[in-house]
Enzyme design. Structure first.
Site: not given
Ligand code: HXC
Ligand code: NAP
Length: 273
Positions: A27, A71, A148, A166
């Protein structure tokens, strides 16, 4: 690839700089692409060097672009990235804060560190971005957009960490709008519902069955597109949105108009994990 907007004038943001935290995929990259196609210079930030390089290379096809690795949990790193943006483009006019993490985990199984991690990235990270960019935005026409989600007011099982983070972003957005509005800095948020082709929905609805059940809870019977969310951001930052401040604009095809019940019920019967 940045595609010309069918709605907004191609030079709408010429001469303006847009800083996008989390702007290297999904997004937020969609928002960066749209502002780029409307003439803005873009600066994108995330953790992965590869993702930053790929996003910058793509954005440079439509206009000036640069980026940095940071980060959002690290305030000094966010400040440093903002400094690089100022060094490169001389100003920041619009900041988008959209870095986030999500996974599905029932509260009883979620570790304290799992909860903290998502709050750190989404909520505290967004505060870091807003706080660090504010000194550069103190001028008329400046805008912040926080990303959000409808989870802020829809209590989805398996999403306690995301719902709390959020909801905090929405509250923070409103307070900053009140504090910074008198200086001309508008602070708004966008709360998307499910958006097609994103990492977020790949994690939340990994199978076609999950997706179909959630789609049935959306009056428009479809997920939003990346362009629809990007155009919402453009609208809010344009003169057409000039009187919006402290608004959380929901863009979810009417899903939340029906209340959280339908979403939560379909979710509970289909949610992974
Ligand atoms: C349970 C989990 C888990 C899982 C991680 N954890 N994944 N717990 N189920 N699937 C726990 C770990 O065990 C650890 O706790 C803690 O979270 C931190 O995990 P790390 O892997 O060390 O964290 P980190 O490397 O900082 O990575 C952050 C992350 C990862 C959130 C866990 O998934 C990430 O980087 N995500 C970024 C991309 C992303 O998620 N994009 C989607 C955004 S969409 P412990 O206790 O074991 O130490 C969105 C909204 C969508 O946000 C809305 C749709 C309507
Ligand atoms: P996404 O592609 O995973 O986007 C997340 C972005 O944030 C990536 O560029 C990721 O890149 C970066 N990021 C993650 N952790 C970070 C950190 N600690 N520091 C700096 N950058 C970080 O996910 P998406 O689904 O498009 O979601 C984007 C936004 O929309 C989020 O705020 C999400 O909550 C919101 N949202 C999504 C949906 C949906 O339907 N997907 C619905 C409602 C709201 P790196 O991995 O390189 O850090």
């Amino acid at each position: 690839m940045a595609v010309a907007s069918p709605v907004f004038a191609p030079s709408l943001f010429r001469g303006r700089t847009v800083f996008v935290a989390g702007g290297t995929s999904g997004i937020n990259l969609g928002i960066a692409r749209r502002f780029s196609s409307l003439g803005a210079a873009l600066f994108v930030v995330s953790r992965s060097e590869d993702k930053v390089a790929t996003a910058v290379a793509e954005l440079r096809h439509s206009g000036p672009a640069d980026g940095a690795v940071a980060d959002v949990r690290d305030f000094d790193a966010v400040q440093s990235a903002i400094g690089k943006c100022i060094e490169r483009f001389g100003a920041i006019d619009i900041a988008v804060s959209g870095a986030a993490g999500n996974f599905v985990a029932p509260a009883a199984e979620l570790s304290p560190n799992g909860f903290r991690t998502v709050v750190d990235i989404d909520l505290i990270g967004s505060f870091h971005v807003c706080r660090a960019v504010y000194p550069y935005l103190r001028k008329p026409g400046a805008s912040i957009i926080n990303i959000s989600a409808t989870q802020a007011f829809t209590p989805l099982p398996g999403q306690v960490h995301v719902c709390a983070a959020k909801a905090g972003i929405d509250a923070m957005t409103k307070v900053l709008a009140v504090e910074w509005g008198p200086e001309g800095v508008r602070v708004n948020a966008i709360a998307p519902g499910p958006v097609d082709g994103t990492e977020g929905m790949a994690r939340l609805t990994p199978t076609s069955e999950h997706r179909e059940r959630l789609t049935q809870t959306i009056p428009l019977r479809r997920y939003a597109t990346l362009d629809e969310i990007a155009d919402t951001a453009v609208f809010l930052c344009s003169s057409a949105g000039a009187n919006f401040n402290g608004e959380v604009l929901v863009c979810d095809g009417g899903q939340s108009v029906l209340g959280g019940g339908g979403f939560a019920a379909a979710w509970a019967s289909a949610a992974p994990g």
